[in-house]
Design a protein around this motif. Structure first.
Motif, PDB file in Angstrom:
ATOM      1  N   GLU A 152       0.807  -1.219   0.000  1.00 35.10           N
ATOM      2  CA  GLU A 152       0.000   0.000   0.000  1.00 35.10           C
ATOM      3  C   GLU A 152       0.845   1.276   0.000  1.00 35.10           C
ATOM      4  OE1 GLU A 152      -3.268   0.085  -0.445  1.00 35.10           O
ATOM      5  OE2 GLU A 152      -3.159  -2.094  -0.619  1.00 35.10           O
ATOM      6  N   VAL A 153       2.149   1.160   0.188  1.00 34.61           N
ATOM      7  CA  VAL A 153       3.021   2.342   0.206  1.00 34.61           C
ATOM      8  C   VAL A 153       3.160   2.876  -1.215  1.00 34.61           C
ATOM      9  CG1 VAL A 153       5.359   3.169   0.688  1.00 34.61           C
ATOM     10  CG2 VAL A 153       4.268   1.550   2.240  1.00 34.61           C
ATOM     11  N   ARG A 154       2.902   4.170  -1.387  1.00 33.61           N
ATOM     12  CA  ARG A 154       2.957   4.789  -2.716  1.00 33.61           C
ATOM     13  C   ARG A 154       4.339   5.347  -3.051  1.00 33.61           C
ATOM     14  NH1 ARG A 154      -0.254   2.006  -4.229  1.00 33.61           N
ATOM     15  NH2 ARG A 154      -2.431   2.203  -3.771  1.00 33.61           N
ATOM     16  N   ASN A 155       5.071   5.838  -2.073  1.00 37.47           N
ATOM     17  CA  ASN A 155       6.388   6.420  -2.301  1.00 37.47           C
ATOM     18  C   ASN A 155       7.373   5.274  -2.593  1.00 37.47           C
ATOM     19  OD1 ASN A 155       8.954   7.536  -2.096  1.00 37.47           O
ATOM     20  ND2 ASN A 155       8.345   8.975  -0.500  1.00 37.47           N
ATOM     21  N   GLN A 156       7.809   5.174  -3.844  1.00 33.25           N
ATOM     22  CA  GLN A 156       8.661   4.056  -4.267  1.00 33.25           C
ATOM     23  C   GLN A 156      10.012   4.049  -3.552  1.00 33.25           C
ATOM     24  OE1 GLN A 156       8.041   1.350  -6.240  1.00 33.25           O
ATOM     25  NE2 GLN A 156       5.940   2.076  -6.035  1.00 33.25           N
ATOM     26  N   LEU A 178      12.635   0.489   2.695  1.00 29.92           N
ATOM     27  CA  LEU A 178      12.110  -0.363   3.761  1.00 29.92           C
ATOM     28  C   LEU A 178      12.255  -1.839   3.405  1.00 29.92           C
ATOM     29  CD1 LEU A 178      10.770  -0.295   6.508  1.00 29.92           C
ATOM     30  CD2 LEU A 178       8.561  -0.244   5.365  1.00 29.92           C
ATOM     31  N   GLN A 179      12.009  -2.153   2.154  1.00 33.61           N
ATOM     32  CA  GLN A 179      12.165  -3.537   1.697  1.00 33.61           C
ATOM     33  C   GLN A 179      13.621  -3.979   1.828  1.00 33.61           C
ATOM     34  OE1 GLN A 179      10.800  -4.109  -2.295  1.00 33.61           O
ATOM     35  NE2 GLN A 179      11.331  -6.271  -2.309  1.00 33.61           N
ATOM     36  N   SER A 180      14.557  -3.120   1.491  1.00 30.19           N
ATOM     37  CA  SER A 180      15.981  -3.460   1.628  1.00 30.19           C
ATOM     38  C   SER A 180      16.360  -3.682   3.081  1.00 30.19           C
ATOM     39  CB  SER A 180      16.850  -2.362   1.036  1.00 30.19           C
ATOM     40  OG  SER A 180      16.629  -2.247  -0.339  1.00 30.19           O
ATOM     41  N   ILE A 181      15.832  -2.847   3.971  1.00 21.75           N
ATOM     42  CA  ILE A 181      16.121  -3.005   5.400  1.00 21.75           C
ATOM     43  C   ILE A 181      15.558  -4.323   5.922  1.00 21.75           C
ATOM     44  CG2 ILE A 181      15.601  -2.054   7.690  1.00 21.75           C
ATOM     45  CD1 ILE A 181      15.752   0.739   6.334  1.00 21.75           C
TER      46      ILE A 181
END
Length: 191
Positions: A102-106, A112-115
């Motif tokens: 749901e996060v719009r800011n790529q 966040l995905q990398s973390i």
């Protein structure tokens, strides 16, 4: 007479059997061959004597384990850890994947995905070192935060009461897999 239809079927479908051969070899090498290690549980195993020359004791080790007074404590702890794992750490990657979807800011989404993925690619030794640095009773980040909030220093990483799951390295990979699947669905604002 029975052998001839089998041989003709093998000859006829030889390409299919050749195609299946890598999978069969995988299961033989990595699933069945290691089963020889089970013999150790029925022996008074010595690495110097090997599998074949170690003394055979049968079910002695199992009888000793099940009659140990700590058996029920170990059993209860194992069940509790598995139940907590199912309750909390099974849905966690799914929830995280749905939230990430749901996060719009790529930029924020990818950061966040990398973390979240990072612990999966680090060694357990590095993860343990980071955990010790965070939870150190003397200079750990956790105690610095507690002191800043007006609390006393705690031995967070060293008390059994705090041990449920401080850090779970394996959670790093699964949210991305669930997120990839969730991205194929419509988002909330598209309804």
């Amino acid at each position: 007479m029975q052998g001839k239809p089998l041989l003709s079927a093998l000859r006829r479908d030889r390409q299919l059997y050749l195609l299946a051969l890598p999978g069969i070899m995988f299961f033989l090498i990595f699933k069945y061959v290691p089963m020889w290690g089970i013999i150790i549980s029925f022996q008074n195993y010595s690495p110097f004597l090997g599998f074949w020359n170690s003394e055979w004791v049968g079910l002695e080790h199992f009888q000793r384990f099940f009659s140990n007074p700590d058996f029920w404590l170990l059993f209860r702890n194992t069940m509790a850890i598995n139940l907590l794992n199912l309750l909390f750490f099974f849905p966690l990657p799914i929830i995280l994947a749905l939230l990430l979807n749901e996060v719009r800011n790529q930029f924020f989404k990818k950061s966040l995905q990398s973390i979240v993925y990072l612990p999966h690619f680090l060694s357990w030794v590095i993860i343990a070192g980071i955990t010790i640095l965070i939870l150190s009773p003397r200079n750990g980040v956790m105690n610095q935060i507690l002191l800043g909030l007006g609390y006393e220093k705690e031995r967070v990483g060293y008390q059994p009461s705090y041990f449920i799951r401080i850090f779970k390295k394996a959670e790093g990979l699964t949210p991305g897999q669930y997120r990839d699947g969730a991205e194929s669905f419509s988002t909330i604002d598209s309804f």
